[in-house]
Scaffold this active site. Structure first.
Site, mmCIF file in Angstrom:
data_model
loop_
_atom_site.group_PDB
_atom_site.id
_atom_site.type_symbol
_atom_site.label_atom_id
_atom_site.label_comp_id
_atom_site.label_asym_id
_atom_site.label_seq_id
_atom_site.Cartn_x
_atom_site.Cartn_y
_atom_site.Cartn_z
ATOM 1 N N THR A 88 5.051 -11.117 -16.622
ATOM 2 C CA THR A 88 4.020 -10.212 -17.145
ATOM 3 C C THR A 88 4.481 -8.783 -16.855
ATOM 4 O O THR A 88 3.916 -8.114 -15.994
ATOM 5 C CB THR A 88 2.651 -10.482 -16.490
ATOM 6 O OG1 THR A 88 2.818 -10.455 -15.050
ATOM 7 C CG2 THR A 88 2.073 -11.810 -16.890
ATOM 8 N N ASN A 212 -0.679 -7.027 -3.373
ATOM 9 C CA ASN A 212 0.469 -6.162 -3.682
ATOM 10 C C ASN A 212 0.092 -4.681 -3.581
ATOM 11 O O ASN A 212 0.902 -3.861 -3.161
ATOM 12 C CB ASN A 212 1.043 -6.496 -5.061
ATOM 13 C CG ASN A 212 2.010 -7.680 -4.984
ATOM 14 O OD1 ASN A 212 2.217 -8.252 -3.920
ATOM 15 N ND2 ASN A 212 2.584 -8.057 -6.110
ATOM 16 N N LEU A 254 6.278 -1.384 7.271
ATOM 17 C CA LEU A 254 6.064 -0.042 7.798
ATOM 18 C C LEU A 254 7.419 0.656 7.990
ATOM 19 O O LEU A 254 7.555 1.548 8.819
ATOM 20 C CB LEU A 254 5.295 -0.139 9.123
ATOM 21 C CG LEU A 254 4.350 1.016 9.476
ATOM 22 C CD1 LEU A 254 3.325 1.254 8.385
ATOM 23 C CD2 LEU A 254 3.650 0.773 10.802
ATOM 24 N N GLY A 261 10.522 -0.950 -4.845
ATOM 25 C CA GLY A 261 10.897 -1.156 -6.238
ATOM 26 C C GLY A 261 10.728 -2.623 -6.545
ATOM 27 O O GLY A 261 9.942 -3.314 -5.899
ATOM 28 N N CYS A 264 7.742 -6.376 -9.093
ATOM 29 C CA CYS A 264 6.329 -6.662 -8.802
ATOM 30 C C CYS A 264 5.531 -5.439 -8.356
ATOM 31 O O CYS A 264 4.650 -4.989 -9.094
ATOM 32 C CB CYS A 264 6.241 -7.753 -7.742
ATOM 33 S SG CYS A 264 7.091 -9.259 -8.259
#
Ligand code: UGA
Length: 437
Positions: A88, A212, A254, A261, A264
């Site tokens: 997607t 995400n 962290l 990148g 997703c």
């Protein structure tokens, strides 16, 4: 009899899911519309780099429990549970996700379904998609056949795909019936006692995008701190270490540096903003615009730092770039910060040579305008500036003395805060890093 499974779409997610489910003992039929890919998979060849996956794929093929096809008719006849794992991607020139592959998969499968089954979406989609696809499925499936949709987002990370599939930290399912829940519980039963959240379609779709978005926010948070550290002459790696001891914050995701990148995080936060806008909830996610901006600013900062070390201009300057993949242990170059920086420097007049242990082939195809080296040493030979942009272990272990002998000048920017500053500085390198004095 255990359910027979199909997996539609053989990208990182689909190949892993199909292979692992076969490994758990299910009969699995993978489907892709790319005949060449199907041929390669059937001969045990992995079209992607994913550590530990090839033996699982081969075990599946050898056991006779796993094979791949291009035929939807065959898939429909075979499966009790159909997992849809197609891509997607971000729409061209827009923030929104392109869910057309999802629609095509349902449109191709549904008319052939002639027996009771469950269709399960695994791809990351804008909230509301499952409801729409459930209607589409009901409309296109032959009358009288008991066919239903469920949603089951996937949280695997590239590079750890097998481990994440066989030992997930949670399973989330969005269902509309007890029957669908029961079927999915049976499918995942061989994984053992994994926390399971059973919910509605919309919540299950949102869990994935929220996860995400949170991860992207955490990375951009520490990268925003890196910007402040740069202004205040403080050290973001020590800041991050100190924060990580607070259990409520935690140290994972962290690591300050060149930012996120891949296929997703960047597109998911953009699609999330676009979808919230459609729903009239855009204000709730305006912070993600900033998360995205902070992330992209890191790439610009990297180019600026490199130019500074090059003496103010890239013209006549040779730049050795270590890393092309969006992260280590992957050959994925989709929205790779490393390649983005390399391409920008090339466009600004620098002579760029890139090396990556695994992603070189993909990088070459996507950016034939750059130069490529077959090893780290080859990439940095004659370089006026060296950039470490993907923290592959082999780069972290590089010997600054050995590298120092082949470069034109001992100058390095550590874009991932991965190198030992002292070791490099004491070997006479001008060492700079993002977010550090
Ligand atoms: C991400 C999520 O971590 C998975 O849970 C999710 O299933 C997957 O997306 C997906 O939606 O399919 P992935 O894209 O494989 O997985 O990569 P991550 O490990 O999340 O890394 C993303 C990017 O963040 C990389 O470019 C990495 O270098 C960067 N990163 C990560 C940082 O810059 N700092 C960190 O501290 C951690």
């Amino acid at each position: 009899m255990p359910y027979r499974l199909t997996v539609i779409g053989t990208g990182y997610l689909g190949i892993t899911h199909a292979s692992c489910m076969a490994d758990l003992g299910f009969d699995v039929l993978g489907l892709d519309i790319d005949a060449d890919k199907v041929r390669r998979l059937n001969s045990g060849e992995l079209p992607i780099h994913e550590p530990g996956l090839e033996p699982v794929l081969r075990r599946g093929l050898d056991s006779g429990r796993l094979r791949f096809t291009t035929s939807y008719e065959e898939a429909a006849a075979f499966g009790d549970v159909h997992f849809v794992c197609v891509g997607t991607p971000q729409k061209r020139g827009e923030y929104a996700a392109d869910v057309s592959y999802m629609d095509s998969a349902i449109e191709s499968l549904a008319p052939h379904l002639d027996r009771e089954c469950l269709v399960v979406g695994k791809s990351t989609v804008p909230v509301g998609t499952a409801e729409r696809l459930a209607d589409l499925l009901a409309r296109l499936a032959p009358a009288g056949v008991e066919v239903e949709l469920a949603w089951n987002p996937e949280f695997l990370r590239e590079g750890y795909a097998v481990e994440d599939t066989l030992k997930p930290d949670r399973i989330v399912i969005g269902v509309r019936s007890e029957r669908a829940e029961k079927m999915l519980r049976e499918v995942y039963q061989p994984l053992g006692d994994i926390p399971m959240v059973v919910t509605d379609f919309a919540t299950s779709e949102l869990v994935k995008t929220a996860a995400n978005a949170f991860l992207a926010t955490k990375i951009s948070f520490i990268n925003a701190m890196a910007e402040v550290c740069e202004a205040a002459h403080a050290d973001v790696t020590q800041l991050s270490k100190a924060l990580s001891y607070d259990d409520r914050i935690g140290g994972r995701f962290l690591n300050a540096g060149l930012g996120f990148g891949g296929g997703c995080l960047p597109k998911d936060i953009r699609a999330f903003m676009a979808r919230a806008g459609e729903l009239g909830a855009d204000q709730a996610l305006t912070f993600l615009r900033e998360v995205d901006a902070i992330n992209m600013r890191r790439r610009a900062r990297m180019v600026d730092l490199a130019r500074e070390l090059a003496g103010g201009s890239f013209h006549g300057c040779t730049v050795g770039v270590l890393g092309a993949a969006f992260k280590p242990n992957s050959d994925d170059i989709r929205d790779s910060p490393a390649l983005d920086v390399a391409v920008t420097i090339g466009a600004q007049g620098g002579q760029v040579t890139v090396y990556d242990p695994i992603a070189l082939g993909n990088a070459r195809k996507a950016h034939p305008e750059l130069h490529y080296g077959e090893s780290a040493l080859e990439a940095v030979r004659g370089a006026h500036v060296v950039l470490l942009l993907t923290e592959w272990p082999e780069f972290v272990d590089l010997d600054p003395e050995e590298l120092g002998k082949v470069v034109a000048a001992r100058r390095i920017v550590d874009g991932r805060n991965a190198l030992n500053t002292e070791t490099w500085r004491s070997a006479g390198w001008h060492y700079r890093a993002l977010g550090r004095p």
